[in-house]
Scaffold this active site. Structure first.
Site, PDB file in Angstrom:
ATOM      1  N   LYS A  13       0.839  -1.210   0.000  1.00 51.84           N
ATOM      2  CA  LYS A  13       0.000   0.000   0.000  1.00 51.84           C
ATOM      3  C   LYS A  13       0.872   1.257   0.000  1.00 51.84           C
ATOM      4  CE  LYS A  13      -3.994  -1.732   2.657  1.00 51.84           C
ATOM      5  NZ  LYS A  13      -4.787  -1.458   3.870  1.00 51.84           N
ATOM      6  N   ASP A  69      -8.790   1.006   4.270  1.00 49.49           N
ATOM      7  CA  ASP A  69      -9.142  -0.374   4.588  1.00 49.49           C
ATOM      8  C   ASP A  69      -9.704  -0.959   3.310  1.00 49.49           C
ATOM      9  OD1 ASP A  69      -9.077  -2.352   6.809  1.00 49.49           O
ATOM     10  OD2 ASP A  69     -11.164  -2.603   6.199  1.00 49.49           O
ATOM     11  N   TYR A 156      -3.861 -10.439  -3.024  1.00 49.37           N
ATOM     12  CA  TYR A 156      -4.553 -11.355  -3.935  1.00 49.37           C
ATOM     13  C   TYR A 156      -4.302 -11.023  -5.410  1.00 49.37           C
ATOM     14  CZ  TYR A 156      -7.042 -12.630   0.334  1.00 49.37           C
ATOM     15  OH  TYR A 156      -7.340 -13.049   1.611  1.00 49.37           O
ATOM     16  N   LYS A 177      -1.876  -0.143 -12.578  1.00 48.19           N
ATOM     17  CA  LYS A 177      -2.735  -0.618 -11.482  1.00 48.19           C
ATOM     18  C   LYS A 177      -3.359   0.581 -10.758  1.00 48.19           C
ATOM     19  CE  LYS A 177      -3.172  -3.211  -7.232  1.00 48.19           C
ATOM     20  NZ  LYS A 177      -2.552  -3.766  -6.032  1.00 48.19           N
TER      21      LYS A 177
HETATM   22  P1  ITT Z   1      -3.001  -2.081   7.082  1.00 44.59           P
HETATM   23  O1  ITT Z   1      -4.255  -2.436   7.855  1.00 44.59           O
HETATM   24  O2  ITT Z   1      -1.831  -1.863   7.966  1.00 44.59           O
HETATM   25  O3  ITT Z   1      -3.231  -0.981   6.110  1.00 44.59           O
HETATM   26  P2  ITT Z   1      -3.476  -4.634   5.845  1.00 44.59           P
HETATM   27  O4  ITT Z   1      -2.789  -5.405   4.766  1.00 44.59           O
HETATM   28  O5  ITT Z   1      -3.824  -5.381   7.115  1.00 44.59           O
HETATM   29  O6  ITT Z   1      -2.582  -3.357   6.177  1.00 44.59           O
HETATM   30  P3  ITT Z   1      -6.293  -4.295   5.324  1.00 44.59           P
HETATM   31  O7  ITT Z   1      -6.710  -4.601   6.709  1.00 44.59           O
HETATM   32  O8  ITT Z   1      -6.950  -3.139   4.621  1.00 44.59           O
HETATM   33  O9  ITT Z   1      -4.741  -3.955   5.243  1.00 44.59           O
HETATM   34  O10 ITT Z   1      -6.428  -5.601   4.451  1.00 44.59           O
HETATM   35  C1  ITT Z   1      -6.370  -5.511   3.079  1.00 44.59           C
HETATM   36  C2  ITT Z   1      -6.082  -6.870   2.488  1.00 44.59           C
HETATM   37  O11 ITT Z   1      -6.881  -7.012   1.308  1.00 44.59           O
HETATM   38  C3  ITT Z   1      -4.620  -6.956   2.043  1.00 44.59           C
HETATM   39  O12 ITT Z   1      -3.815  -7.506   3.041  1.00 44.59           O
HETATM   40  C4  ITT Z   1      -4.738  -7.842   0.814  1.00 44.59           C
HETATM   41  O13 ITT Z   1      -4.782  -9.180   1.200  1.00 44.59           O
HETATM   42  C5  ITT Z   1      -6.092  -7.459   0.242  1.00 44.59           C
HETATM   43  N1  ITT Z   1      -5.948  -6.364  -0.733  1.00 44.59           N
HETATM   44  C6  ITT Z   1      -6.354  -5.066  -0.594  1.00 44.59           C
HETATM   45  N2  ITT Z   1      -6.009  -4.343  -1.664  1.00 44.59           N
HETATM   46  C7  ITT Z   1      -5.367  -5.182  -2.496  1.00 44.59           C
HETATM   47  C8  ITT Z   1      -4.775  -5.026  -3.758  1.00 44.59           C
HETATM   48  O14 ITT Z   1      -4.701  -3.849  -4.368  1.00 44.59           O
HETATM   49  N3  ITT Z   1      -4.206  -6.100  -4.322  1.00 44.59           N
HETATM   50  C9  ITT Z   1      -4.223  -7.285  -3.713  1.00 44.59           C
HETATM   51  N4  ITT Z   1      -4.759  -7.525  -2.520  1.00 44.59           N
HETATM   52  C10 ITT Z   1      -5.324  -6.475  -1.900  1.00 44.59           C
END
Ligand code: ITT
Length: 203
Positions: A13, A69, A156, A177
């Site tokens: 991210k 999120d 993913y 992207k």
């Molecule tokens: P933070 O909470 O610290 O930001 P996190 O990875 O735990 O990090 P989230 O709780 O928002 O973040 O979970 C998002 C998940 O969804 C992430 O870990 C991926 O598995 C998936 N995801 C979100 N955006 C994605 C993307 O652009 N490409 C691939 N997977 C994604």
């Protein structure tokens, strides 16, 4: 330059945020630079969790905070993994384990039934008590493949086939992207709003 703390511990991210917000005159500082501890994501929606993360980081740093999120919503799985995407294969799960579980859950499901979307809720708080957060939400449609393709992105991405591009999101370069994705388009919306606001709005 306006300084904003980026309330995420996910390096994928951080890369996408930094590229998308370059040129806006904003200095994005990851929360790791301030040793902000992780917050429990107890919300029942993306937006609730984004607010929790942003408020937590703003409180710890005294800076405006930006949080995302996000997650994958799969129709054949009743919307799972959804807000639990990061921990689909259990607490602290890595991307590989989450992808393995997703493939297992979708075993035997035909391609026509493998529709899915990424969702993103983006929140900017000017401070921890900001009563009017900036909120941008976007989705990105795709199909879940039966085996991974590509090495870019994170999470993913290797399983997320984008029909309009003819490849997975892990096969897109970061700029493309960001043009298409849930997070990229939510960020573009945010950037638009920030340009319309006076600098003091996020100082
Ligand atoms: P933070 O909470 O610290 O930001 P996190 O990875 O735990 O990090 P989230 O709780 O928002 O973040 O979970 C998002 C998940 O969804 C992430 O870990 C991926 O598995 C998936 N995801 C979100 N955006 C994605 C993307 O652009 N490409 C691939 N997977 C994604």
């Amino acid at each position: 330059m306006r300084k904003i703390v980026l309330a995420t511990g996910n390096p994928g991210k951080v890369r996408e945020f930094s590229a998308a917000l370059a040129g806006l005159g904003i200095e994005i500082v990851p929360q790791s630079a301030f040793a902000v501890p992780e917050v429990e994501e107890t919300g029942l929606s993306f937006v609730e969790n984004a607010l929790l993360k942003a408020r937590h980081a703003a409180r710890h740093t005294g800076l405006p905070a930006l949080a995302d999120d996000s997650g994958l919503v799969v129709d054949a799985l009743g919307g799972a993994p959804g807000i639990y995407s990061a921990r689909y294969a259990g607490p602290g799960a890595n991307d590989r384990a989450n992808n393995t579980r997703l493939l297992a859950e979708l075993q035997g499901v035909a391609e026509a039934q493998r529709s899915a979307r990424f969702a993103c809720a983006l929140v900017l708080l000017r401070d921890a008590t900001d009563p009017l957060p900036l909120l941008c939400q976007q989705t990105w449609e795709g199909i879940i493949l039966s085996e991974p393709r590509g090495t870019g992105g994170f999470g993913y991405d290797p399983l997320f086939f984008v029909p309009t591009e003819g490849c997975t999101s892990a096969e897109l370069d970061l700029a493309r992207k960001n043009q298409l994705s849930h997070r990229g388009r939510a960020l573009a919306q945010l950037a638009q709003e920030l340009k319309l606001k006076p600098v003091s709005a996020v100082d």
